[in-house]
Design an enzyme around this catalytic site. Structure first.
Site, short mmCIF file in Angstrom:
data_model
loop_
_atom_site.label_atom_id
_atom_site.label_comp_id
_atom_site.label_asym_id
_atom_site.label_seq_id
_atom_site.Cartn_x
_atom_site.Cartn_y
_atom_site.Cartn_z
N TYR A 80 32.92 10.00 -1.65
CA TYR A 80 32.54 8.65 -1.97
C TYR A 80 32.80 7.68 -1.07
O TYR A 80 31.96 6.39 -0.73
CB TYR A 80 33.43 8.40 -3.22
CG TYR A 80 33.00 6.92 -3.90
CD1 TYR A 80 31.98 7.11 -4.94
CD2 TYR A 80 33.51 5.79 -3.70
CE1 TYR A 80 31.82 5.98 -5.69
CE2 TYR A 80 33.14 4.60 -4.48
CZ TYR A 80 32.23 4.95 -5.23
OH TYR A 80 31.81 3.48 -6.17
N PHE A 132 5.77 -9.85 1.22
CA PHE A 132 5.67 -8.44 0.85
C PHE A 132 6.04 -8.95 -0.73
O PHE A 132 6.79 -9.85 -0.93
CB PHE A 132 6.44 -7.39 1.33
CG PHE A 132 6.05 -6.16 0.69
CD1 PHE A 132 5.00 -5.43 1.04
CD2 PHE A 132 7.40 -5.75 0.20
CE1 PHE A 132 4.78 -4.21 0.35
CE2 PHE A 132 7.19 -4.32 -0.51
CZ PHE A 132 5.90 -3.70 -0.32
N THR A 133 5.28 -8.06 -1.52
CA THR A 133 5.42 -8.32 -3.05
C THR A 133 6.95 -8.27 -3.47
O THR A 133 7.21 -9.43 -3.82
CB THR A 133 5.03 -7.24 -3.84
OG1 THR A 133 5.37 -5.91 -3.36
CG2 THR A 133 3.23 -7.09 -3.85
N ASP A 223 12.22 -7.59 9.07
CA ASP A 223 11.89 -6.18 8.12
C ASP A 223 11.01 -5.14 8.73
O ASP A 223 9.99 -5.61 9.19
CB ASP A 223 10.82 -6.82 6.84
CG ASP A 223 10.49 -5.70 5.86
OD1 ASP A 223 10.83 -4.62 6.18
OD2 ASP A 223 9.89 -6.04 4.75
N LYS A 266 10.17 4.53 4.13
CA LYS A 266 9.17 4.44 5.52
C LYS A 266 9.76 4.62 6.81
O LYS A 266 9.38 5.56 7.32
CB LYS A 266 8.49 3.15 5.28
CG LYS A 266 7.72 2.91 4.21
CD LYS A 266 8.09 1.42 3.35
CE LYS A 266 7.43 1.29 2.03
NZ LYS A 266 7.38 0.02 1.70
N ARG A 389 -5.06 -3.64 -3.51
CA ARG A 389 -4.13 -4.92 -2.98
C ARG A 389 -5.03 -6.14 -2.91
O ARG A 389 -5.84 -6.41 -1.96
CB ARG A 389 -3.60 -4.45 -1.47
CG ARG A 389 -2.60 -3.29 -1.41
CD ARG A 389 -1.26 -3.57 -1.61
NE ARG A 389 -0.73 -4.23 -2.96
CZ ARG A 389 0.61 -3.64 -3.28
NH1 ARG A 389 1.46 -3.35 -2.41
NH2 ARG A 389 1.23 -3.98 -4.42
N PHE A 455 0.33 -5.11 -11.75
CA PHE A 455 -0.35 -4.04 -11.09
C PHE A 455 0.42 -2.63 -11.43
O PHE A 455 -0.35 -1.68 -11.36
CB PHE A 455 -0.72 -4.50 -9.73
CG PHE A 455 0.85 -4.39 -8.68
CD1 PHE A 455 1.51 -5.51 -8.61
CD2 PHE A 455 1.27 -3.44 -8.13
CE1 PHE A 455 2.60 -5.59 -7.93
CE2 PHE A 455 2.29 -3.30 -7.37
CZ PHE A 455 3.01 -4.46 -7.40
C1 LIG Z 1 8.09 -1.12 1.27
C2 LIG Z 1 8.47 -2.11 1.76
C3 LIG Z 1 9.58 -2.90 1.31
C4 LIG Z 1 10.14 -2.47 0.15
O1 LIG Z 1 10.97 -1.22 0.41
P1 LIG Z 1 11.30 -0.15 -0.73
O2 LIG Z 1 12.03 0.74 -0.22
O3 LIG Z 1 10.15 0.16 -1.54
O4 LIG Z 1 12.25 -1.07 -1.86
C5 LIG Z 1 9.69 -4.13 1.82
N1 LIG Z 1 9.09 -4.46 3.01
C6 LIG Z 1 8.03 -3.77 3.38
C7 LIG Z 1 7.23 -4.35 4.56
C8 LIG Z 1 7.54 -2.77 2.86
O5 LIG Z 1 6.36 -2.09 3.50
#
Ligand SMILES: *Cc1c(COP(=O)(O)O)cnc(C)c1O
Length: 482
Positions: A80, A132-133, A223, A266, A389, A455
């Protein structure tokens, strides 16, 4: 990944890995695809994966792991607090980004939640190349406002600009003067700008943005979720970086930032996320939220196995042969579609291939969601699942009217190290067929519309029986073939 030239001149992408674990795929016949997309309310998020042949919905959490990642997962130190696994991940991040502090979080949006909660106050403005969303939702949740300052070329679907994700630095300067630096908690640079087609920014542009921010005493936040593609494009397209290694480019970019956060769904070919921080005081202002929202400071909601996989995946990200796989496949797909006269976003970016629905189906008005209709049609045409998108991914205005998106895209993501060239060729062929039959594609309308993030779980119906006609045409053209 390499590009190899054949004896008779053809140039193709060549995988620099071999496949050692496989998953069987299903390709249901077109009549069943029609049934599945209808049952899914014409929303590709609601399809069952067992009914999908090529899942190009996203590159998030679906990238193939390497033998080295899998073996590292078996050595995870499951505790932990104070696990060796955390120490290894922290050391790897320190090495590649050169930042002293690391706070783990369970995924990218969790980092955004923490940054917004700690820094954004009501009335604040957060400038960024593009939103980003999830980023935008967290900033507006705190009463802040997002200002998008991508260069004009970034919104031009057909372009030869190598860095369409660049910031417009003079507009940033004007905005800072207009609202005052005290109302700007940070400036956010998004690598591999997701919603405009996985388009990169240049190292030079990042330098200019960060120099300006430093002048005004504004924090810079990267980011880095889609950083791996952006790194590759910097090396390929930016003259001064041609002779730099990916590792050197990474450090040169990271040096400019105060904070770097990422989704490891990613970046790093695994699942998880985290925030890297240069300054101790900044780290302290974020730290308290980790145990509150994520988990203890040495796992942040991630499993130790995933953390081991991220550490190895980050090292693999420093290898040009590995990170070129996505961009080279995408470039191949985009080039082949352009040859066939099919409207796609150019130049090829990272993340995936983006069909331009405004031109693919110009007869569908934005009020009938052309990109959403194209996504449903694409599944019908080949069992290929993409992601809308466009307007569907926007939220209605407070008065209930539609906010029409600047672009209507069908994103066909290219999960890394997952597909083979023959599968990519198959997708190209079914897009080609769909384009020849584009007049058959009709619009969509909501039958169930959630108030937020519609969406993800909204359900839609065709505005006319166009899908039966499209399926019948498919059967007529392809006979018994799937
Ligand atoms: C996917 C993504 C996020 C959010 O990441 P999650 O792991 O899906 O929460 C933030 N910024 C960018 C540019 C992304 O492509």
């Amino acid at each position: 990944m390499a590009k190899v030239t054949f004896f008779r001149g053809e140039q193709i992408p060549l995988e620099m890995h071999k496949v050692r674990i496989v998953q069987k795929l299903n390709l249901p016949p077109v009549e069943e695809r029609l049934r599945h997309i209808t049952e899914a309310g014409n929303n590709t998020f609601l399809l069952q994966n067992r009914d999908v042949f090529m899942d190009m919905l996203t590159d998030s959490g679906v990238n193939a792991m390497s033998d080295n990642q899998l073996s590292a997962m078996m050595q995870a130190d499951d505790s932990y607090a104070g696990s060796e696994t955390f120490n290894r991940l922290e050391a790897k991040l320190r090495e590649i980004f050169g930042m002293e502090y690391f706070l783990p979080a369970h995924q990218g949006r969790a980092c955004e939640n923490i940054l917004a909660t700690a820094f954004v106050k009501s009335g604040d403005v957060v400038p960024m190349n593009f939103h980003f969303t999830t980023t935008k939702s967290h900033i507006t949740r705190m009463g802040g406002r997002v200002e998008e300052l991508v260069i004009q070329e970034g919104l031009n679907p057909v372009s030869s600009h190598p860095f369409k994700g660049n910031f417009d630095v003079s507009r940033l300067d004007a905005l800072i003067q207009e609202v005052g630096p005290e109302h700007i908690p940070f400036v956010r640079l998004e690598a591999g700008t997701n919603l405009i087609g996985g388009q990169p920014f240049s190292l030079q542009n990042a330098r200019e943005v960060c120099a300006l921010c430093r002048r005004y005493g504004i924090k810079t936040v990267l980011d880095a979720s889609l950083l791996q593609d952006n790194l590759y494009f910097i090396k390929q397209r930016e003259a001064e970086c041609r002779d730099m290694s990916i590792r050197e480019i990474t450090l040169a970019l990271a040096e400019l930032m105060d904070i770097i956060y990422f989704s490891a769904r990613k970046l790093g070919f695994a699942r998880g996320g985290g925030i890297c921080i240069r300054d101790e005081a900044v780290c302290l202002s974020l730290k308290e939220y980790i145990p509150l929202y994520e988990g203890f400071l040495t796992y942040g909601g991630m499993s130790v196995r995933e953390m081991e996989a991220i550490a190895v995946g980050l090292e693999e990200t420093m290898d040009e042969d590995i990170i070129s796989q996505g961009p080279i496949f995408i470039e191949y797909m985009v080039d082949e579609l352009v040859k066939r006269g099919i409207p796609v976003i150019t130049p090829a970016g990272g993340l995936g291939c983006h069909l331009n629905a405004m031109e693919f189906v110009p007869h569908i008005p934005q009020s009938e969601y052309p990109a959403g209709a194209l996504a449903a049609a694409m599944y019908l045409a080949g069992g290929v699942r993409g992601m809308e998108r466009g307007t569907l991914s926007e939220q209605r205005e407070p008065d209930g009217s539609e906010r029409f998106a600047e672009m209507e895209l069908l994103r066909l993501a290219m999960p890394r190290r997952v597909f083979t060239l023959s599968q990519v060729k198959y997708a190209i062929d079914r897009i080609d067929w769909l384009y020849q039959n584009r007049a058959l594609i009709g619009g969509l309308k909501f039958v169930e519309e959630p108030a937020v993030l519609r969406f993800f779980f909204g359900r839609l119906a065709p505005t006319s029986p166009w899908q039966e006609k499209l399926a019948a045409q498919f059967r007529a053209d392809f006979g018994d073939s799937l």
